[in-house]
Every structure is written in structure tokens, then in C-alpha cells.
Design a protein around this motif. Structure first.
Motif, PDB file in Angstrom:
ATOM      1  N   LEU A   3       0.897  -1.338  -0.052  1.00  0.00           N
ATOM      2  CA  LEU A   3      -0.070  -0.050   0.104  1.00  0.00           C
ATOM      3  C   LEU A   3       0.890   1.398   0.097  1.00  0.00           C
ATOM      4  O   LEU A   3       2.093   1.383   0.326  1.00  0.00           O
ATOM      5  CB  LEU A   3      -0.853  -0.147   1.230  1.00  0.00           C
ATOM      6  CG  LEU A   3      -2.020  -1.114   1.264  1.00  0.00           C
ATOM      7  CD1 LEU A   3      -2.745  -0.946   2.642  1.00  0.00           C
ATOM      8  CD2 LEU A   3      -2.754  -1.246   0.329  1.00  0.00           C
ATOM      9  N   ALA A   7      -2.108   5.523   2.380  1.00  0.00           N
ATOM     10  CA  ALA A   7      -3.107   4.250   2.795  1.00  0.00           C
ATOM     11  C   ALA A   7      -2.670   3.895   4.197  1.00  0.00           C
ATOM     12  O   ALA A   7      -3.544   3.568   4.827  1.00  0.00           O
ATOM     13  CB  ALA A   7      -3.096   3.316   1.683  1.00  0.00           C
ATOM     14  N   VAL A  72      -9.532   4.801   2.556  1.00  0.00           N
ATOM     15  CA  VAL A  72      -8.908   3.934   1.864  1.00  0.00           C
ATOM     16  C   VAL A  72      -9.987   2.797   1.710  1.00  0.00           C
ATOM     17  O   VAL A  72     -10.785   2.438   2.396  1.00  0.00           O
ATOM     18  CB  VAL A  72      -7.758   3.127   2.440  1.00  0.00           C
ATOM     19  CG1 VAL A  72      -7.398   2.092   1.803  1.00  0.00           C
ATOM     20  CG2 VAL A  72      -6.639   4.098   2.854  1.00  0.00           C
ATOM     21  N   LEU A  74     -10.336  -0.672  -0.039  1.00  0.00           N
ATOM     22  CA  LEU A  74      -9.801  -2.324  -0.309  1.00  0.00           C
ATOM     23  C   LEU A  74     -10.717  -3.209  -0.734  1.00  0.00           C
ATOM     24  O   LEU A  74     -11.979  -3.314  -0.312  1.00  0.00           O
ATOM     25  CB  LEU A  74      -9.169  -2.801   1.002  1.00  0.00           C
ATOM     26  CG  LEU A  74      -8.294  -1.791   1.974  1.00  0.00           C
ATOM     27  CD1 LEU A  74      -7.960  -2.403   3.082  1.00  0.00           C
ATOM     28  CD2 LEU A  74      -6.932  -1.439   1.197  1.00  0.00           C
ATOM     29  N   LEU A 140      -6.190  -8.735  -0.590  1.00  0.00           N
ATOM     30  CA  LEU A 140      -6.368  -7.677  -1.724  1.00  0.00           C
ATOM     31  C   LEU A 140      -6.188  -8.029  -3.014  1.00  0.00           C
ATOM     32  O   LEU A 140      -5.228  -8.375  -3.517  1.00  0.00           O
ATOM     33  CB  LEU A 140      -5.669  -6.584  -0.866  1.00  0.00           C
ATOM     34  CG  LEU A 140      -5.453  -6.110   0.499  1.00  0.00           C
ATOM     35  CD1 LEU A 140      -4.895  -4.973   0.629  1.00  0.00           C
ATOM     36  CD2 LEU A 140      -7.066  -5.979   1.050  1.00  0.00           C
ATOM     37  N   ASP A 142      -7.334  -4.821  -5.087  1.00  0.00           N
ATOM     38  CA  ASP A 142      -6.811  -3.632  -5.404  1.00  0.00           C
ATOM     39  C   ASP A 142      -7.028  -2.482  -4.149  1.00  0.00           C
ATOM     40  O   ASP A 142      -7.846  -3.019  -3.492  1.00  0.00           O
ATOM     41  CB  ASP A 142      -7.574  -3.053  -6.473  1.00  0.00           C
ATOM     42  CG  ASP A 142      -8.931  -3.234  -6.396  1.00  0.00           C
ATOM     43  OD1 ASP A 142      -9.530  -2.231  -5.737  1.00  0.00           O
ATOM     44  OD2 ASP A 142      -9.667  -3.887  -7.179  1.00  0.00           O
ATOM     45  N   ALA A 143      -6.499  -1.561  -4.014  1.00  0.00           N
ATOM     46  CA  ALA A 143      -6.511  -0.496  -3.102  1.00  0.00           C
ATOM     47  C   ALA A 143      -6.702   0.830  -3.746  1.00  0.00           C
ATOM     48  O   ALA A 143      -5.784   1.241  -4.321  1.00  0.00           O
ATOM     49  CB  ALA A 143      -5.391  -0.663  -2.002  1.00  0.00           C
ATOM     50  N   ASP A 144      -7.427   1.854  -3.188  1.00  0.00           N
ATOM     51  CA  ASP A 144      -7.566   3.061  -3.545  1.00  0.00           C
ATOM     52  C   ASP A 144      -7.792   4.098  -2.639  1.00  0.00           C
ATOM     53  O   ASP A 144      -8.424   3.898  -1.736  1.00  0.00           O
ATOM     54  CB  ASP A 144      -8.836   3.180  -4.664  1.00  0.00           C
ATOM     55  CG  ASP A 144      -8.619   2.112  -5.876  1.00  0.00           C
ATOM     56  OD1 ASP A 144      -7.756   2.672  -6.676  1.00  0.00           O
ATOM     57  OD2 ASP A 144      -9.353   1.451  -6.192  1.00  0.00           O
TER      58      ASP A 144
END
Length: 294
Positions: A3, A7, A72, A74, A140, A142-144
């Protein structure tokens, strides 16, 4: 999955997030205490909880950690580890130290909640006793980083189809969470919300579900460490287009121009919780619609 520094900072200073799962057509969202270690998100719950049953059927999930003006999101697959199943114990051993380190990290990071759980032990239903708990791990995908908002204090709004005490406790909560499905996975965003004569209006801080899409609004008031004092509701239904942000602007005391794009949510089911007591109801308009369609 690695990350970003931002994040990690948000995850490090927040103890509770919003877990969203695909429960058939309608998503289900509720709060969960968590830790992040070894590239995975770790949680625990009852083996009889709805989220456990849903995750076994459809592991696609999202988890929003709200850091205020930034959050965040996830997304990935949820795994269930049940210590009473030998196959799960073998799987945990084969995972190597990562599984045990993940659980140790969870216990240390959430020590106040573990202590609060112990304080509530005498009033716990059997389903939530320690011997009936399982481990949830999200791997996970993706993470934004997503946009949040400061959320000023708001006038009272009554969540529909919930017990009176839950309605009273949630009336002044200004920060809600909107959920919808995007790319096959749940999406969760902080959201402004209002209920006017049973009509639920939702304004996510970013993104927008399409009209007709199934979705949910979650309003929740959590305690710093006592799960028995957490209160919340998840209103599930279908989104409909709306161009009227005036009601939300009035509730929050802001200008209409400051309100993000608004969607109406047509409630079909409302699940509420007060501590370990959980109820699900069908709002009256939804019941009338079912009768008319029948």
C-alpha cells in the motif's frame, strides 16, 4: 499487496471499517474491527453471522477505512478460517507464520475491543461466545484512496423501519456510507444522507451508482471499545436518479452547490443492530409494492 504511505497511515490510525459483501442481489454492509498485516486484512466474527455465511457463498468483498477527508477502499476475496474444522486448521498451518502473526497483530492492535468484548461476556448470546468465533481474511486485489468529507453536524433524520431506540440513536449521525456494485465487486463511499417522509436520499462523496442499481446506505454509531453499545442500520434497496440536493443541504446547513450528486434509495430491506441484537424488516412501501406485484 503493498500500500501507499498515505493508505498505511489511514489504516494505522483507524480501528473500525465498513465491510461490504454481495448478499444475493442486494449488498450487505456492516462495521468490523480490523488489522492489516502481511498484505491482508484480518477480522473476526461469529460463525453464525450473516457475513460468514455470505462470504462462504460469494467471497467478493470491499472494506472502507474512513480517515476523514480521505479514505481507503480495499477490495478482494474474503476467506473464512473456522478453528473447529480440521481442514481449516491444516490450511492455517500451511500458511506458515503469516496466519498466526496476522492474528497476534489483530489482538494487540485491538486490545481495547478485546477487553470490551470480555466485559460484555456475561451478556453475550451463545452465537457470539469465543468458541463460536471464526477468522476472516481479505486477500487484496486492489486498493484506492477515495475522497471523504468533513461532514458538519446535521439535523435529525429517522432511518426507516428500525426499532425506536435505534432510530433515536442514529438520528443525529451525519456521516453515512453508500454501497453499490461496480465491476462485480462492492464499492463503498462516505455519504451525506437524509430521510424525508420515508424517502431516503444519498450523496456519496465520490462516484455515483447508476439508476436502478442495487445498493445500500449504512448509518452507524460505534463505541470506542464496547461492542454491546454499537448501534447501526443498513438500508438496502435500489438507487434511483435524483436532481434534488436541497433536502440534504438543509439537513447539513450547507449550500446546495456543496452537495455531491444525489441519488434516491428505494428501501427494500432494513437490517439494524443494537449490540448483539439484530433485526431485519421490510419497509411498508416495499411490502405494498410486493402485494401490488403479486
Amino acid at each position: 499487496m503493498k500500500l501507499t504511505r498515505e493508505a498505511n497511515a489511514i489504516l494505522g490510525r483507524t480501528s473500525i471499517g465498513m465491510l461490504a459483501l454481495r448478499s444475493g442481489r442486494l449488498p450487505l454492509v456492516n462495521p468490523a474491527v480490523f488489522s492489516f498485516a502481511g498484505g491482508s486484512l484480518w477480522m473476526t466474527t461469529s460463525r453464525y453471522a450473516a457475513k460468514t455465511i455470505i462470504a462462504k457463498r460469494d467471497p467478493r468483498a470491499a472494506f472502507l477505512v474512513d480517515g476523514g477527508e480521505r479514505a481507503v477502499l480495499l477490495r478482494g476475496g474474503l476467506e473464512v478460517f473456522d478453528p473447529l474444522k480440521v481442514s481449516n486448521d491444516i490450511r492455517a498451518v500451511l500458511e506458515g507464520p503469516s496466519f498466526f502473526l496476522g492474528m497476534v497483530g489483530y489482538a494487540l492492535r485491538n486490545a481495547p475491543f478485546v477487553a470490551g468484548y470480555a466485559l460484555d461476556l456475561a451478556r453475550l448470546p451463545r452465537e457470539w461466545m469465543p468458541y463460536n468465533r471464526v477468522v476472516l481474511r481479505m486477500r487484496l486485489g486492489d486498493a484506492d484512496i477515495v475522497k471523504g468529507a468533513p461532514f458538519p453536524s446535521a439535523q435529525a433524520a429517522r432511518v426507516p423501519a428500525v426499532p425506536a431506540e435505534v432510530s433515536r440513536r442514529l438520528a443525529g449521525v451525519s456521516r453515512g456510507y453508500a454501497c453499490w456494485i461496480e465491476g462485480g465487486l462492492p464499492v463503498v463511499r462516505p455519504a451525506f444522507w437524509e430521510v424525508d417522509h420515508g424517502q431516503v436520499s444519498v450523496a456519496p462523496t465520490s462516484g455515483r451508482p447508476r439508476s436502478g442499481a442495487p445498493g445500500a446506505l449504512v448509518v452507524e454509531s460505534h463505541h470506542r471499545f464496547r461492542p454491546s453499545r454499537m448501534v447501526g442500520a443498513c438500508v438496502r434497496g435500489s438507487f434511483a436518479a435524483s436532481n434534488d440536493g436541497a433536502a440534504i443541504a438543509e439537513r447539513y446547513g450547507i449550500e446546495v452547490a456543496e452537495v455531491p450528486p444525489v441519488m434516491d434509495l428505494k428501501p427494500e430491506r432494513v437490517t439494524s443492530w443494537r449490540g448483539f441484537s439484530i433485526t431485519t424488516a421490510v419497509p411498508r412501501p416495499a411490502r405494498q409494492l410486493r402485494v401490488a406485484e403479486g
